[in-house]
Design a protein around this motif. Structure first.
Motif, short mmCIF file in Angstrom:
data_model
loop_
_atom_site.label_atom_id
_atom_site.label_comp_id
_atom_site.label_asym_id
_atom_site.label_seq_id
_atom_site.Cartn_x
_atom_site.Cartn_y
_atom_site.Cartn_z
N LEU A 170 25.74 -34.58 30.99
CA LEU A 170 24.86 -34.32 30.21
C LEU A 170 24.22 -32.86 30.29
CD1 LEU A 170 22.46 -37.33 30.61
CD2 LEU A 170 24.22 -36.96 28.71
N LEU A 171 24.24 -32.37 31.39
CA LEU A 171 23.81 -30.99 31.57
C LEU A 171 24.96 -29.86 30.92
CD1 LEU A 171 22.15 -30.65 35.22
CD2 LEU A 171 21.01 -30.56 32.83
N LEU A 173 26.85 -30.88 28.54
CA LEU A 173 27.12 -30.91 27.16
C LEU A 173 25.86 -30.47 26.58
CD1 LEU A 173 28.36 -32.31 24.83
CD2 LEU A 173 27.05 -34.46 25.26
N ALA A 174 24.48 -30.50 27.14
CA ALA A 174 23.23 -29.68 26.54
C ALA A 174 23.62 -28.36 26.60
CB ALA A 174 22.34 -30.14 27.40
N MET A 175 24.07 -27.60 27.53
CA MET A 175 24.23 -26.26 27.34
C MET A 175 25.38 -25.79 26.51
SD MET A 175 24.35 -25.51 31.59
CE MET A 175 24.27 -23.88 31.50
N LEU A 177 26.04 -27.40 23.51
CA LEU A 177 25.38 -27.52 22.40
C LEU A 177 24.15 -26.61 22.00
CD1 LEU A 177 25.04 -31.68 22.21
CD2 LEU A 177 26.72 -29.98 20.86
N GLY A 178 23.28 -26.22 23.19
CA GLY A 178 22.20 -25.33 23.01
C GLY A 178 22.69 -23.79 22.87
N TYR A 179 23.90 -23.24 23.58
CA TYR A 179 24.13 -22.06 23.67
C TYR A 179 25.36 -21.85 22.90
CZ TYR A 179 20.18 -21.99 27.30
OH TYR A 179 19.35 -22.11 27.78
N GLU A 186 27.49 -20.68 35.28
CA GLU A 186 26.53 -21.62 34.93
C GLU A 186 27.16 -23.05 35.45
OE1 GLU A 186 24.83 -19.61 31.08
OE2 GLU A 186 26.45 -21.01 30.83
#
Length: 520
Positions: A170-171, A173-175, A177-179, A186
């Motif tokens: 999840l982390l 994937l979130a990074m 999608l976010g960046y 990272e």
């Protein structure tokens, strides 16, 4: 109450399997994200660093994993609280101390520059801190997981694996999608964070279980008073680990990073990852944490080697029944599968995946032999066979350095060959000592025959159909191999009625299906 009774093992299997399958799925998903998002240089460095991590953990293991699996399982039955605490705390403290010492040496001395140059590690100084925190916490977690398995804390293990890999996915994937991008630093910090959280999840139930132990037990075994058997088993297993270091996945990744171009190193690491994901789904790997303490506990409770051999023979054949059709499918559709996963990357070297996956057959056999030899206190066999196998790495390394254009082929083909050599040596040694594991190799040969015939049928069908899309070819080959393999296994009677009865007792949910497979 017997902690390793059939009822307790059956109860723990559900949570254990769910946890391992959850981890295998999300580790696969994480690695697919990484291979697609990271630039080629970052992914090659990621492959190299994971290889370095595996190599260092193996080099400083000191046989602690096997010693804890063997004696914590016995201690859970026969030892008082203080003696069990000494074993567990001593192992954990030693693990952390050694890893911190190695981190300081490789970071603060000239060896740091050597690592950067020898393995072409870009930005090593920037990623070193995150890498060492991840390595130390991961090494700590591996010991905690073994302890939890010895105490049959399968639900806690499932929770820790869910946090480690589910949150990691999840982390990441979130990074992404976010960046819109991701770099190696990272990734390592995410891995370090989730490994630390997984450790915290396991420490509490282990502590509670140990505190529930009585302070004195009437039938204490002599192992509690004499550390020699613990040290002896740990030493033999450490020699086995140390001597198998040149043939380990981590060392071969480092060899690839040292000799091969960046593209070849990245592809080799990616295929190693895929092979390791397949391995995690195998019954011997998924049940290894339960298998070793259960076998050791049964032997300590008076179980005969004949009965242990019968149980392990079933494990071996069930593992092969799961693995063989996967190998058949990869031989037919491996290139389409790789192209679909990577978006076209590394397709030209898809044959490496097939070769590395074949090494899982002798690898699973070796896992069974480790559990058996440790249970019967013949751990010296592991060290002897591993030393003889490791000697072959010397000509391998020379060949890879001399002929780097064939380095990928040499590395990929050496893995299954060395694994087979090692397993055969151990079986021969056990037979000479009169303690043969008595595995059913005739039944295993029937499984292999079914897989070869299924792969041939699928290949012929795809050749004549000339399907244009990858997904359709993968779907057709999967269906043909699965169906034909199942029919052939039934017709060839790869499992006997007694073996089916034993499996049915272990898993009542599958009892009706398993009873259907019986032969008149």
């Amino acid at each position: 109450m017997n902690l390793y009774s059939a009822d307790n093992i059956r109860t723990g299997i559900h949570d254990f399997m769910l946890g391992r399958m959850f981890a295998a799925f999300f580790s696969f998903a994480v690695n697919i994200l990484l291979v697609r998002i990271l630039v080629e240089e970052d992914y090659a460095n990621y492959v190299t660093l994971t290889g370095l991590q595996l190599t260092l953990l193996l080099a400083v293991s000191l046989g602690l994993e096997r010693a804890v699996a063997r004696f914590a399982s016995e201690g859970a039955i026969h030892w008082p609280q203080d003696r069990l605490v000494k074993l567990l705390c001593g192992a954990l403290s030693l693990r952390v101390l050694l890893l911190v010492l190695i981190a300081l040496i490789l970071t603060l001395t000239s060896l740091s520059d050597w690592l950067e140059q020898a393995f072409h590690l870009q930005d090593w100084q920037q990623v070193a801190l995150a890498f060492w925190i991840y390595t130390i916490t991961f090494g700590f977690y591996t010991l905690l997981q073994i302890m939890a398995q010895c105490f049959m804390l399968q639900s806690s293990i499932r929770t820790s694996l869910s946090i480690q890999w589910g949150l990691r996915f999840l982390l990441v994937l979130a990074m992404v999608l976010g960046y819109g991008s991701l770099n190696l630093i990272e990734v390592l910090w995410v891995f370090a964070l989730t490994a630390t959280m997984s450790c915290l999840v396991l420490i509490i139930p282990i502590r509670n279980h140990v505190l529930c132990r009585p302070t004195k037990i009437d039938n204490e075994t002599s192992y509690g008073y004499d550390a020699h058997p613990i040290v002896r088993l740990a030493w033999h297993n450490y020699l086995e680990k140390l001597s198998s270091l040149p043939t380990s996945a981590g060392f071969l990744r480092l060899l690839a990073a040292n000799v091969l171009p960046t593209m070849a190193t990245a592809s080799y690491g990616f295929y190693q990852m895929l092979a390791s994901v397949i391995q995690r789904y195998m019954p011997t790997s998924m049940a290894q944490g339960m298998l070793e303490p259960a076998v050791a506990g049964r032997y300590a409770a008076g179980e005969s080697t004949t009965k242990l051999g019968a149980i392990l023979s079933i494990v071996f054949k069930v593992n092969l029944i799961v693995l063989a059709p996967i190998l058949a499918w990869l031989a037919v559709s491996g290139e389409d599968f790789v192209s679909l996963l990577t978006g076209g990357k590394y397709v030209d070297t898809a044959w490496v995946l097939v070769l590395l996956s074949f090494s899982l057959v002798p690898g699973s056999l070796w896992q069974i032999l480790i559990a058996y030899t440790n249970a019967i206190s013949r751990s010296e066999i592991l060290a002897g066979t591993s030393v003889l196998t490791a000697l072959w790495v010397i000509p391998l390394a020379w060949a890879v350095k001399t002929y780097p254009e064939h380095g990928l082929l040499l590395l990929a083909s050496a893995v299954p060959l060395l694994g087979t050599f090692q397993a055969i040596l151990a079986l021969v040694r056990l037979k000479k000592l009169g303690q043969s594991c008595r595995l059913d190799f005739i039944g295993a040969a029937r499984v292999v025959m079914a897989a070869v015939l299924s792969a041939s049928l699928a290949w012929l069908l795809l050749y004549h159909l000339e399907l244009s899309t990858q997904i359709l070819r993968i779907f057709v080959s999967s269906g043909v191999i699965a169906l034909s393999f199942a029919i052939l296994c039934f017709q060839l009677k790869v499992l006997g009625n007694q073996e089916i009865d034993m499996l049915a007792r272990l898993s009542p949910h599958l009892a009706k299906f398993l009873n259907f497979l019986k032969h008149n």
